[in-house]
Scaffold this motif. Structure first.
Motif, PDB file in Angstrom:
ATOM      1  N   SER A 194      42.533   3.891  -6.531  1.00 16.06           N
ATOM      2  CA  SER A 194      42.868   3.099  -5.350  1.00 16.06           C
ATOM      3  C   SER A 194      43.423   1.728  -5.723  1.00 16.06           C
ATOM      4  O   SER A 194      44.251   1.158  -4.994  1.00 16.06           O
ATOM      5  N   THR A 195      42.980   1.188  -6.850  1.00  7.97           N
ATOM      6  CA  THR A 195      43.429  -0.143  -7.266  1.00  7.97           C
ATOM      7  C   THR A 195      44.942  -0.202  -7.399  1.00  7.97           C
ATOM      8  O   THR A 195      45.572  -1.184  -6.975  1.00  7.97           O
ATOM      9  N   ASP A 196      45.538   0.825  -7.978  1.00  4.83           N
ATOM     10  CA  ASP A 196      46.997   0.845  -8.140  1.00  4.83           C
ATOM     11  C   ASP A 196      47.696   0.804  -6.787  1.00  4.83           C
ATOM     12  O   ASP A 196      48.655   0.053  -6.591  1.00  4.83           O
ATOM     13  N   TYR A 197      47.239   1.633  -5.863  1.00  2.00           N
ATOM     14  CA  TYR A 197      47.875   1.682  -4.546  1.00  2.00           C
ATOM     15  C   TYR A 197      47.714   0.360  -3.808  1.00  2.00           C
ATOM     16  O   TYR A 197      48.659  -0.126  -3.164  1.00  2.00           O
ATOM     17  N   ASN A 214      38.468   9.536   3.958  1.00  2.00           N
ATOM     18  CA  ASN A 214      37.676   8.301   4.036  1.00  2.00           C
ATOM     19  C   ASN A 214      37.845   7.413   2.807  1.00  2.00           C
ATOM     20  O   ASN A 214      37.123   6.418   2.679  1.00  2.00           O
ATOM     21  N   TYR A 215      38.752   7.764   1.922  1.00  2.00           N
ATOM     22  CA  TYR A 215      39.026   6.945   0.736  1.00  2.00           C
ATOM     23  C   TYR A 215      40.496   6.521   0.728  1.00  2.00           C
ATOM     24  O   TYR A 215      41.364   7.233   1.265  1.00  2.00           O
ATOM     25  N   VAL A 216      40.765   5.375   0.127  1.00  2.00           N
ATOM     26  CA  VAL A 216      42.143   4.892  -0.012  1.00  2.00           C
ATOM     27  C   VAL A 216      42.792   5.672  -1.149  1.00  2.00           C
ATOM     28  O   VAL A 216      42.848   5.230  -2.296  1.00  2.00           O
ATOM     29  N   MET A 217      43.266   6.856  -0.810  1.00  2.00           N
ATOM     30  CA  MET A 217      43.920   7.750  -1.754  1.00  2.00           C
ATOM     31  C   MET A 217      45.042   8.474  -1.028  1.00  2.00           C
ATOM     32  O   MET A 217      45.040   8.583   0.201  1.00  2.00           O
TER      33      MET A 217
END
Length: 450
Positions: free
Chosen positions: A56-59, A154-157
């Motif tokens: 998620s950090t990259d996005y 439910n995750y930033v993916m």
């Protein structure tokens, strides 16, 4: 979506033209959305809600840069190609509108929940196109409850956006097949063309769909011309992205993650064979920085390392690939447990016994986890049965099944190079596998050619 678009000429003896019921579409959507919101509510109730995975950090970083008018950059401010821009661009729009932020992503999660909930009736509609009402209802119920899809949203993916776009591409295929005109072909090309910009796994889908057009397009269309036009249009987005990467970074790869993933796979073969590991560690995620190499050169070395190890250990490569493939469709997903419980039991890998103990400790949620595994395994098991039945089907139904099977096998194969994250990479396959299972179990009516 208009009610009239959900039409189906079943081409069955003694059957009349039927339509996918709009009441069923919206009932599945509302039910699916309610279940996903319940999981979000449970997650928000935790002292430390979980929205992020390591990727998620990259996005988030890319989206933050895009929302401020910068390009995709690494930590030093140099151009980056670590991730394709599709998902980050959607996040950037939300950031720019103030609907979400890098530290408060709930707005982005709500959008993903909407897309995930819409994917359920879309998959049911696909099952209806091929098999009618009973498979559609069964596939919809399975997907409404399937835990991996709920947790992923439910995750930033990027999996949820990719899955939704993939299902929309199947809807566009139906529209083009029934009315093979330029506008419907352009829509199909646009949807397939943006998939590689959301996830690199979609890189070869334009080629696959062009082959499907050649082999299974409507007889009323000029297949070769349609396939070439589709291929040219669908390659524009990823072609532009590759050109950008080549000009700025010297490599036409879609993402620097791809060569790294292949290097990890090669390293697993090296370890399994008992060979001395490569001294420069090309499987390291920071290989370019550690070796002081340009990104393009680092990717070249990682690709070469992959080719060398696979050529050296072809049997081990087949074993590793097969194990990854089996894990992808048979390993329970623990994300739903982490979202719903404040004190989830540790997810233990390894032996079958350890997994069964973990399922027992999970409690009632284990019912959903077992159902999710049954969807994956059952969907795969039904593919040969459907292919055998399809020999007597009319051209439309065969074309739809060809798309379904091709997408399942493609996603399964290309994702089987991934180590340790099989539960994530099966997300785009799950709606297709639910359709396969529903058709295999409940669709008994033959479709004979006219």
């Amino acid at each position: 979506m208009s009610h009239e678009r959900f039409t189906l000429d079943t081409s069955r003896p003694h059957s009349r033209r039927t339509r996918f019921p709009s009441a069923l579409f919206w009932s599945l959507f509302v039910t699916s959305l309610a279940l996903r919101l319940l999981v979000l509510g449970a997650n928000l109730h935790h002292p430390h809600p979980q929205f992020f995975e390591p990727d998620s950090t990259d996005y988030i970083r890319d989206a933050d840069d895009l929302s401020h008018g910068y390009g995709l950059r690494d930590l030093e401010g140099a151009p980056s190609m670590r991730r394709p821009p599709g998902y980050s661009a959607v996040l950037a729009i939300l950031f720019a509108l103030g609907l979400a932020s890098p530290t408060s992503p709930v707005g982005a999660i709500l959008l993903q929940l909407l897309l995930s909930a819409l994917s359920v009736p879309l998959a049911a509609w696909i099952a209806f196109q091929v098999g009618g009402m009973r498979p559609a209802l069964f596939a919809g119920i399975l997907l409404a409850l399937e835990p991996s899809g709920i947790a992923s949203a439910n995750y930033v993916m990027s999996e949820t956006l990719y899955t939704f776009t993939l299902l929309c591409a199947l809807v566009a295929w139906d529209r083009w097949w029934k009315g093979p005109k330029a506008d419907s072909l352009i829509l199909l090309a646009a949807l397939v063309g943006i998939l590689p910009l959301i996830r690199p796994a979609g890189t070869y889908l334009p080629i696959l769909f062009s082959l499907l057009i050649l082999g299974f397009g409507p007889t009323s269309s000029r297949r070769m011309r349609a396939a070439l036009l589709f291929l040219a249009l669908s390659l524009v987005p990823v072609g532009a992205w590759r050109a950008r990467n080549y000009v700025l970074l010297g490599s036409a790869e879609v993402s620097s993650i791809g060569p790294w993933v292949k290097a990890l796979f090669a390293h697993s073969l090296e370890v399994r064979a008992g060979d001395n590991p490569s001294p420069n560690a090309p499987w390291s995620q920071e290989f370019a920085e550690e070796q002081g190499l340009p990104v393009a050169r680092a990717m070249e070395l990682q690709n070469a390392y992959f080719r060398e190890e696979v050529a050296k250990h072809p049997l081990l490569a087949m074993e590793r690939f097969s194990l990854n493939a089996l894990a992808m469709v048979g390993v329970p997903n623990d994300r739903i447990v982490r979202l719903c419980r404040e004190d989830p039991p540790n997810f233990v890998g390894g032996s079958l016994g350890a997994r069964l103990v973990w399922l027992k400790e999970v409690g009632p949620i284990s019912v959903l986890l077992v159902m999710g595994m049954a969807v994956s395994l059952g969907g795969i098991a039904c593919l040969p049965l459907l292919l055998a039945r399809a020999r007597s089907w009319d051209p439309f139904h065969r074309s739809f099944l060809a798309c379904l099977v091709t997408l399942i096998l493609y996603q399964w194969a290309i994702s089987s190079l991934i180590q340790f994250q099989a539960d994530r990479y099966r997300i785009p396959m799950i709606p297709l596998l639910a359709v396969s299972l529903a058709l295999g179990v409940l669709d008994k009516v033959p479709r004979t050619q006219k």
